[in-house]
Design an enzyme around this catalytic site. Structure first.
Site, mmCIF file in Angstrom:
data_model
loop_
_atom_site.group_PDB
_atom_site.id
_atom_site.type_symbol
_atom_site.label_atom_id
_atom_site.label_comp_id
_atom_site.label_asym_id
_atom_site.label_seq_id
_atom_site.Cartn_x
_atom_site.Cartn_y
_atom_site.Cartn_z
ATOM 1 N N LYS A 281 7.334 23.605 -13.238
ATOM 2 C CA LYS A 281 6.403 22.494 -13.038
ATOM 3 C C LYS A 281 6.013 22.376 -11.575
ATOM 4 O O LYS A 281 4.840 22.190 -11.248
ATOM 5 C CB LYS A 281 7.001 21.177 -13.535
ATOM 6 N N HIS B 18 -0.179 17.142 -25.491
ATOM 7 C CA HIS B 18 -0.289 15.739 -25.100
ATOM 8 C C HIS B 18 -1.576 15.061 -25.557
ATOM 9 O O HIS B 18 -1.635 13.843 -25.608
ATOM 10 C CB HIS B 18 -0.122 15.585 -23.587
ATOM 11 N N HIS C 125 -0.521 11.787 -27.111
ATOM 12 C CA HIS C 125 -0.905 10.478 -26.576
ATOM 13 C C HIS C 125 -1.676 9.659 -27.605
ATOM 14 O O HIS C 125 -1.513 8.443 -27.692
ATOM 15 C CB HIS C 125 -1.758 10.644 -25.317
ATOM 16 N N HIS D 20 8.138 9.520 -26.954
ATOM 17 C CA HIS D 20 7.072 10.317 -26.344
ATOM 18 C C HIS D 20 7.184 11.804 -26.710
ATOM 19 O O HIS D 20 6.222 12.418 -27.157
ATOM 20 C CB HIS D 20 7.121 10.130 -24.819
ATOM 21 N N ARG E 46 0.817 -1.232 0.000
ATOM 22 C CA ARG E 46 0.000 0.000 0.000
ATOM 23 C C ARG E 46 0.842 1.270 0.000
ATOM 24 O O ARG E 46 0.390 2.330 0.436
ATOM 25 C CB ARG E 46 -0.960 0.035 1.184
ATOM 26 N N GLU F 282 9.735 18.476 -24.364
ATOM 27 C CA GLU F 282 9.053 18.760 -23.091
ATOM 28 C C GLU F 282 9.537 20.101 -22.514
ATOM 29 O O GLU F 282 8.779 20.813 -21.865
ATOM 30 C CB GLU F 282 9.289 17.641 -22.068
ATOM 31 N N GLU G 112 -4.446 17.469 -10.413
ATOM 32 C CA GLU G 112 -4.823 17.809 -11.780
ATOM 33 C C GLU G 112 -6.318 18.033 -11.956
ATOM 34 O O GLU G 112 -6.950 17.503 -12.859
ATOM 35 C CB GLU G 112 -4.338 16.716 -12.755
ATOM 36 N N LYS H 154 3.260 11.989 -10.408
ATOM 37 C CA LYS H 154 2.386 11.104 -11.192
ATOM 38 C C LYS H 154 3.153 9.849 -11.566
ATOM 39 O O LYS H 154 4.269 9.921 -12.072
ATOM 40 C CB LYS H 154 1.948 11.801 -12.481
ATOM 41 N N ARG I 248 -3.092 22.344 -13.429
ATOM 42 C CA ARG I 248 -2.021 21.426 -13.825
ATOM 43 C C ARG I 248 -2.195 20.926 -15.259
ATOM 44 O O ARG I 248 -1.239 20.504 -15.906
ATOM 45 C CB ARG I 248 -1.985 20.238 -12.848
ATOM 46 N N ASN J 230 -0.273 19.522 -20.004
ATOM 47 C CA ASN J 230 -0.633 18.573 -21.053
ATOM 48 C C ASN J 230 -0.662 19.217 -22.433
ATOM 49 O O ASN J 230 -1.147 18.610 -23.390
ATOM 50 C CB ASN J 230 -1.995 17.945 -20.761
#
Ligand SMILES: NC(=O)c1ccc[n+]([C@@H]2O[C@H](COP(=O)([O-])OP(=O)(O)OC[C@H]3O[C@@H](n4cnc5c(N)ncnc54)[C@H](O)[C@@H]3O)[C@@H](O)[C@H]2O)c1
Ligand SMILES: [Zn+2]
Length: 354
Positions: free
Chosen positions: A211, A232, A236, A249, A105, A169, A221, A127, A225, A229
């Site tokens: 960031k 993205h 993506h 990427h 956990r 990026e 997010e 993330k 935030r 993206n």
């Protein structure tokens, strides 16, 4: 976050400073370990043990890899006082980070990013996650690292293509958040893969700060935030539609930033001059590979599936100036389609040069 050339050698000192005393279990890729493992080990001193090495291809960034790591952690008897140290690029960071978030956990995580993408982006912000066949990063968790160690010396062994992938990026960060960084890069002139080490270090720290500021104001997010993206949504979709195999990427994000910039101009949200500056900057990062065999309809379908589309509606992130982006924007269907149609032509028309 600690950034500086040579800090890898002092890893143990920084871990101790953060009060981390238990075992450290390193997760890395074969390539990174071969290149930099000895350096990390000497930095960790007596705390090293055999690393867990994973296949860090994007196509293996999946739940199977997370399970394999968790089982290995169990077999080496990692417990709640142990620390997972993710040592590699964004894939290692995301997979190892997710494993650390769910093993028992959740156990402590340290990120030691070894790619430019990792140092400016993926290791910052907490993330973690993996891809599903249905889409990128669809399963994951927020699990903030206790410490991030970014040593730019390690970037020296990246291929030019991988370095450029990270530079996309950097450009994303500059366009969406930091006009000062954007102007700095403009002043550099020429291609962006030849920054001096001192300048590179400055650029990395600048991205990390931008960031971190955004993330501290919106950890989960829910809003702000999302500007991170930028590029993205399409990026993506391209990655998923090509099974994460054809483009890096950052390259997919490069295409995505072109598409979003064209949409922003088309919607009169961005002045054409600023749009041209953004497009030129993207061109200077490096060569974007063509996207072969991907139809516009397919792109559309993948975008509908992206997790950022709430109830079928896509909330676009669009640049609205240099250093500023808006999120949750609804873009008319025909503008989206014409951006897809035009992006390759626009890119090819961009001249490389000062
Ligand atoms: N969690 C986040 O917030 C976040 C943000 C951005 C990107 N990402 C994720 O990051 C991933 C991309 O990461 P990436 O661009 O770092 O690529 P990557 O992790 O795929 O690494 C690229 C290649 O470089 C190798 N490598 C790593 N460091 C090296 C070094 N110092 N020298 C030589 N080779 C080295 C790796 O073994 C790998 O083969 C994507 O999966 C993306 O979704 C996550
Ligand atoms: Zn990204």
């Amino acid at each position: 976050v600690v950034t500086g050339p040579g800090i890898l050698r002092r890893a143990n000192e920084f871990l101790r400073r953060e009060g981390m005393s238990g075992r450290v279990i390193t997760i890395s890729s074969r390539r990174v370990w071969r290149l930099w493992g000895a350096r990390l080990q000497s930095g960790l001193g007596k705390r090293t043990s055999e690393p867990i090495l994973i296949d860090d291809r994007e196509s293996r960034k999946n739940l199977g890899s997370v399970e394999a790591i968790c089982r290995k952690l169990a077999r080496v008897c990692a417990d709640r006082s142990s620390t997972v140290l993710a040592f590699g690029g964004g894939v290692v960071g995301d997979v190892a980070g997710f494993a650390a978030s769910c093993y028992m956990r959740g156990i402590r995580l340290v990120q030691v990013p070894t790619t430019l993408t990792g140092q400016v982006d993926s290791a910052i912000g907490g993330k973690t996650g993996v891809n599903l066949a249905e889409g990128k990063n669809l399963a994951g968790a927020f699990h903030a690292p206790r410490l991030v160690l970014a040593d730019p010396l390690m970037l020296g062994t990246l291929s030019q293509q991988e370095f450029s992938s990270g530079m996309f990026e950097v450009v994303k960060c500059a366009v969406a958040l930091d006009s000062g960084l954007f102007r700095f890069l403009e002043m550099e002139g020429g291609r962006l893969d030849r920054l001096s080490p001192r300048k590179l270090c400055w650029v990395i720290a600048r991205c990390q700060r931008a960031k971190a500021q955004v993330v501290s104001r919106d950890e989960k997010e829910d809003g702000l935030r999302q500007v991170l993206n930028f590029g993205h949504t399409v990026g993506h979709a391209i990655e998923a539609a090509t099974s994460y195999r054809e483009l890096l990427h950052g390259e997919a994000v490069g295409w995505g930033m072109i598409a979003a910039t064209l949409m922003a101009i088309g919607m009169d949200r961005l002045r054409a001059e600023d749009g041209a500056r953004i497009l030129r900057m993207i061109r200077r990062v490096g060569d974007l590979p063509e996207i072969r065999g991907l139809s516009r309809d397919e792109l559309h379908r993948m975008i509908g599936r992206d997790k950022k589309s709430l109830g079928g509606r896509v909330g676009w992130v669009l640049p609205v100036g240099i250093g500023s982006a808006a999120y949750g924007i609804e873009v008319p269907e025909e503008l989206v389609r014409s951006a897809f149609k035009d992006m390759a032509v626009v890119y090819r028309g961009l001249r490389l040069g000062r």
